[in-house]
Design an enzyme around this catalytic site. Structure first.
Site, short mmCIF file in Angstrom:
data_model
loop_
_atom_site.label_atom_id
_atom_site.label_comp_id
_atom_site.label_asym_id
_atom_site.label_seq_id
_atom_site.Cartn_x
_atom_site.Cartn_y
_atom_site.Cartn_z
N ARG B 67 47.77 80.55 8.03
CA ARG B 67 48.14 80.98 6.69
C ARG B 67 46.98 81.64 5.95
NH1 ARG B 67 51.93 77.53 3.74
NH2 ARG B 67 51.98 76.81 5.88
N THR B 68 45.83 80.98 5.94
CA THR B 68 44.70 81.53 5.19
C THR B 68 44.24 82.84 5.82
OG1 THR B 68 44.02 79.31 4.58
CG2 THR B 68 42.38 81.03 4.34
N LYS B 95 24.58 76.85 18.84
CA LYS B 95 25.34 77.53 17.79
C LYS B 95 24.48 78.43 16.93
CE LYS B 95 28.52 73.93 17.04
NZ LYS B 95 28.71 72.78 16.20
N ARG B 117 35.54 80.96 7.88
CA ARG B 117 36.02 79.58 7.89
C ARG B 117 35.27 78.83 8.98
NH1 ARG B 117 41.86 76.86 7.70
NH2 ARG B 117 41.49 77.43 5.54
N HIS B 147 37.03 75.06 -0.59
CA HIS B 147 37.97 76.09 -0.17
C HIS B 147 38.33 76.85 -1.45
CE1 HIS B 147 40.94 78.31 1.81
NE2 HIS B 147 41.71 77.37 2.32
#
Lengths: 168, 328
Positions: B67-68, B95, B117, B147
């Site tokens: 959705r986002t 990372k 995100r 968020h």
């Protein structure tokens, strides 16, 4: 320097000229659209005088300006109001001051995102020097010559007043 | 998190959008006002404006989302930007090194904005501190931290129905502990001067320090929902649950699931919101989710308008300082 201009007389003349322009061109039932903010104030007066059938459209060109990458979004962004289908309509586009022509270009781009009009005529309260694009008004309230560094600014909506001011 | 507010440029304009914390009330109002205009674009025959034509936006999703990501993608497309969707696995061991390489690579592709995100709190801040100066970063959810675009679309939804924040009681219900939405939401409601913000949930899902944000805590739905104007339900984040925080989902639904019966304690014209995706029968009953108080689908549409507004604002800052003059 400040110069007083009687706007009511100009609007009266513009209304007559729009009528005869539409008559000559055979435009039946034209749709009027004003550019926010000053153009909407002028258009509201014209719309009333001409007793047009469809409601006045309001165009905010903030999302279509060509100087976004230089100055960001215009701070006074209000939604455009164009509820009528524009397809095959004759549009009278109204603004207060015609200067560079960039506002009119942006307005026409936006209009075409709402539909495909049959024609667009441009009605301007004040035409001044400084055009940067090949845009010419069909109806002009008044043509003024400004010296370098001067600009014309409409204040309103009540009362409407046009001032010639030195910028800066 | 950095102490300095890197979200704003030296003139106080929005450069990155990373957290609600640290943003002023006038700035939040500006976002809401712009969104009002952008919301009309959706209703036109051509659902597009040329504002970000020629800009390239990269959706960097280190954590899955439908959705986002989709609403960011639609928002970018409606602004005429080009958008890349990158689903980057977080399974790599080194990372830090890989992340900075990813950023350099995208910079070399002349991207102008990253929408990020990430499962780690602070990831978007970190990326914003690392990117080239012409790039803006938008936080699309970082760990348990914030968020902020979700909070703003919720504020927009509340404003559409309730207008004045200073007269409102808002209850946020459920898993506050794992919820970045709740954190952003509380900050946004506070900045906008909301009369009362309540938190409702079991002891195990409400972090102790949350009281410092000035909220009132309830562990019982009937008293917590009494006379509220807005109910924000949170998703029970099953994938984030570790240890025995809950007896069972059935038990949770009995105590904290929103039913029409419990909703009767709220004001008659209360609205019910949920950031989605909803777990029917876990935190919300289908009768409520599909009922007359629910504005859940409006939230989705508003998400596009809010994201358009924020993307346009952060991109609009570039070169602004050097080009103050403007011609009609």
């Amino acid at each position: 320097m400040t110069e007083k201009i009687d706007i009511n007389v100009l609007i009266e003349n513009m209304a007559e000229n729009i009528s005869s322009h539409c008559g000559t061109q055979g435009y039946k039932n034209p749709l009027m659209i004003g550019i926010q903010r000053g153009g909407v104030w002028i258009a509201a007066r014209l719309h009333q005088k001409l007793k047009l059938a469809d409601p006045l459209g309001e165009l905010n060109i903030a999302f279509y300006r060509d100087d976004f990458s230089k100055i960001g979004i215009h701070p006074e962004v209000k939604p455009s109001k164009l509820s009528i289908n524009l397809d095959d309509r004759h549009i009278i586009l109204v603004d207060d001051v015609l200067h560079t022509g960039r506002t009119i270009r942006a307005a026409m781009n936006e209009i075409f995102d709402y539909g495909r009009p049959a024609s667009i005529s441009l009605a301007i309260l004040v035409e001044r020097s400084g055009r940067e694009l090949p845009i010419h008004p069909d109806i002009i309230g008044k043509t003024i010559t400004l010296k370098e560094g001067e600009h014309a600014k409409l204040s309103g909506p009540e009362p409407l007043a046009l001032e010639i001011m030195k910028s800066g | 998190m950095t102490g300095k507010n890197i979200q704003l440029d030296k003139n106080g304009n929005l450069k990155h959008f990373l957290s609600i914390e640290g943003l002023s009330q006038p700035l939040l109002h500006t976002i809401l006002n712009y969104a009002e205009s952008f919301a009309t674009v959706d209703k036109r025959p051509v659902k597009k404006v040329p504002l970000l034509r020629g800009k390239t936006i990269a959706n960097l999703f280190f954590e899955p989302s439908t959705r986002t990501r989709t609403t960011f993608e639609l928002a970018a497309k409606r602004l005429s930007a080009d958008i890349l969707n990158l689903n980057i696995s977080t399974s790599a061991t080194s990372k830090g090194e890989i992340l900075s390489d990813t950023l350099r690579t995208l910079e070399a592709m002349h991207c102008d904005m990253f929408v990020v995100r990430h499962a780690n709190s602070g990831a978007a801040h970190y990326i914003a501190s690392q990117v080239a100066p012409h790039i803006s970063v938008i936080n699309a959810g970082d760990g348990r931290h914030e968020h902020p675009t979700q909070a703003m679309l919720d504020m927009f939804t509340i404003k559409q129905h309730k207008k004045d924040f200073t007269k409102l009681s808002v209850a946020i219900v459920g898993d506050i502990l794992h919820s970045r939405v709740a954190r952003s939401e509380i900050h946004a409601l506070n900045v906008l001067g909301t009369n009362e913000v309540r938190i409702i949930g079991p002891h195990t899902l409400i972090p102790k320090e949350i009281e410092k944000l000035g909220v009132h805590i309830y562990h019982d739905m009937n008293s917590g929902l009494k006379d509220v104007d807005v109910v924000v339900m949170l998703r029970l984040q099953r994938e984030r649950m570790r240890g025995a925080l809950l007896p069972s989902e059935d038990e949770y639904f009995k105590r904290y699931g929103l039913t029409n019966q419990k909703l009767k304690h709220a004001k008659k014209d209360a609205i019910v919101m949920h950031p989605g995706p909803i777990n029917r029968g876990v935190e919300i009953d289908s009768d409520v989710a599909d009922g007359k108080h629910s504005v859940i689908l409006q939230q989705v549409s508003h998400g596009i308008a809010i994201r358009m507004a924020i993307m346009a604002m952060v991109m609009g800052q570039i070169n602004r300082d050097e080009n103050k003059e403007k011609k009609k």
